[in-house]
Design a protein around this motif. Sequence first.
Motif, short mmCIF file in Angstrom:
data_model
loop_
_atom_site.label_atom_id
_atom_site.label_comp_id
_atom_site.label_asym_id
_atom_site.label_seq_id
_atom_site.Cartn_x
_atom_site.Cartn_y
_atom_site.Cartn_z
N ARG A 53 -16.67 32.02 63.82
CA ARG A 53 -18.09 33.04 63.73
C ARG A 53 -19.24 32.16 63.54
O ARG A 53 -20.54 32.56 63.87
CB ARG A 53 -18.02 34.09 62.39
N THR A 54 -19.15 31.22 62.81
CA THR A 54 -20.46 30.39 62.60
C THR A 54 -20.85 29.53 64.09
O THR A 54 -22.02 29.47 64.30
CB THR A 54 -20.19 29.28 61.81
N TRP A 55 -19.79 29.06 64.68
CA TRP A 55 -19.99 28.55 66.10
C TRP A 55 -20.55 29.39 67.08
O TRP A 55 -21.44 29.15 67.74
CB TRP A 55 -18.68 28.14 66.64
N LYS A 56 -20.28 30.73 66.93
CA LYS A 56 -20.66 31.73 67.77
C LYS A 56 -22.32 32.11 67.43
O LYS A 56 -22.97 32.03 68.27
CB LYS A 56 -19.91 32.97 67.48
N LEU A 57 -22.59 32.15 66.21
CA LEU A 57 -23.86 32.20 65.75
C LEU A 57 -24.79 31.00 66.20
O LEU A 57 -25.88 31.27 66.49
CB LEU A 57 -23.82 32.36 64.23
N ILE A 58 -24.28 29.82 66.11
CA ILE A 58 -24.74 28.73 66.66
C ILE A 58 -25.24 28.62 68.05
O ILE A 58 -26.48 28.33 68.58
CB ILE A 58 -24.28 27.37 66.32
#
Length: 599
Positions: A53-58
């Motif tokens: 989910r953090t990669w997606k946010l990035i």
Amino acid sequence: MKSVAVLPGDGIGPEVVSAALEAVEQLRLPLDLRFGEIGWECWRQEGTVIPERTWKLIEETDTCLLGAITSKPLREAEAELHPTLRGTGLDYVSPVIQLRQHLGLYANVRPITDIDRGQFDFTVIRENTEGLYAGFDVHGLDESLWNAVRSHPNAAASGREATSVTLRLQTQFGMDRLLRYGFEYAERHGHRRLTVVDKPNVLRHSSNHLRERLELIAQDHPDVETEILNVDAVALWMVRRPERFGVLVAENMFGDILSDLGAGVMGGLGLASSGNIGDHGSYFEPVHGSAPSMAGQGRANPMAMLLTIAQMLDHLGMPVPGQELRGAVSKVVRARTTVTYDLGGTARTSQVAQAVAGELPGHTDEPAPPTAVSTDVVDRLAQLDTASVSDALDSMGIPCVLAGLAARVPGTRAAGRAYTVTYRPVDASVDRGFRNAANYLDDVPEGSFVVVDNAASTTCTNWGSLLTNLAQRRGVRGTALHGSARDIAEIRAAKYPLFSTGATMVSGKNRVELAATGRDVVIGDVTVRPGDIVVADDNGALVVPAEYATEVADRAERVERTESAIAQAVNGGMRLDEARRQFGYANPWGDDGKQPSRA
Ligand code: NAI
Ligand code: MG
């Protein structure tokens, strides 16, 4: 509206992120802040430091703002995993390295500014993907590597198994994109010098390769002057003459070492910011780590984080709030009343952040603190006549003339950062022996213009041939003396730019003593603050407030272009009134008039 993935991370990361973001709230920045998780807790609970989910946010945001991340050695990483994840073969890979690789971030950018006294402002740009840290590092060599090194007597004496090798990888692809970024950064930030840090006299072939790429790419950036210096020399100069640098570009290991040295030069981890930049992504973080022993105590310095936000704002194309934020931090550092333990105070994280907020526009009527003027702007001012600079300042309503100071050495001109010195009379009734009032000169940075205030006294002197000699050796640009000088003949022979109220033969020895350096000096109705720019020539001396230096240089250059166009037209037979009308003499500093291009 730009979007930012805010990733507070571990340890003191969340404390400095929230304090800093609260402080900048009042700037009403057009930013969409979206918070995400990263770091050690993610590893323990989920077996990955950067969850999906953090990669997606990035991916969805324009850049990232990172707090700090805890990393631990392999064995601890395994031991602290959630029981259900232990022994499943998960690999801990530093999130910082993952971000750099995944986003292709090849430039590590660390601005090094004198936040306290405004005497230097340069940036170290470190290559992030190749060089000595490219990963070709082996102990116990295979046949081909062994064949490459076996002729070295130490290798021959040790044998293949007892020899290690690290390869420095330098590729045209890697060097070109780094150099291009370095030039563009220099142009965007008004630096006119780009220093490539290398070791050409030892690493002869790879250094020559780099030099060839530099010479080629420099052709696209004619306004940036380039040089190649040895890394060891740069380390020395960074400590002794930090003001001489603009942008420094270095391969991975050299850059790693120099950027930490830079953090030290600017006053430690509590102030150092960084950015990692690629062609399609970036993230910004303070240089410091998670400082686990301080976590939760509210004692960490939030200034590194605040300056990191300022750097991010520059990158996102918002240099004005970036500069305001740096100015506010600088003001709190200079006041020394609300600073954390690392800067000698006792304030808490939140108090420092609030003090910085209190100095941001909208919260105070006081003028902004002096900004560090880049060497390039100082050099531009040095090329201009005081008459044009004075016209430019006049047009902005800023008094500037250092009244009563006359040129003592005809034909000299100079500009430099004010280094202020205040004298006071010695009380003759108390004999305290000889006073070395002029010893301050050993500490004056290169490029300074010494401004001495002895209350315009003409009864004794504060400057002579010995000081002139030392000043010239230290690269001091000139002296503006609100008082008197002697040894005028020698100073003329040395062609040293000296401006003073008077001249006499009476020594100042034991008649005056040093009261202070670095204090504001008032001459007539003009205040000279340390870091302001003094410009002087045969007409006399004037001062340009640091925060207006760039605008003044721009306006004064337009004045000179207008005047030379008029002179040229008149020499060509045009009537004076017609030439003045045509070239906008009524408003020569404006850029809206008809401006002939520079020949
Ligand atoms: P560190 O930078 O976290 O702390 C070193 C010392 O510097 C601290 O003990 C403290 O005295 C001082 N310090 C650091 N930041 C400060 C601040 N804002 N205000 C006042 N004092 C401050 O480096 P250390 O101790 O080597 O590493 C601790 C953890 O941080 C490790 O797990 C390491 O892997 C990680 N780390 C993470 C980095 C990152 O997120 N990019 C960079 C460096 C370390
Ligand atoms: Mg390092």
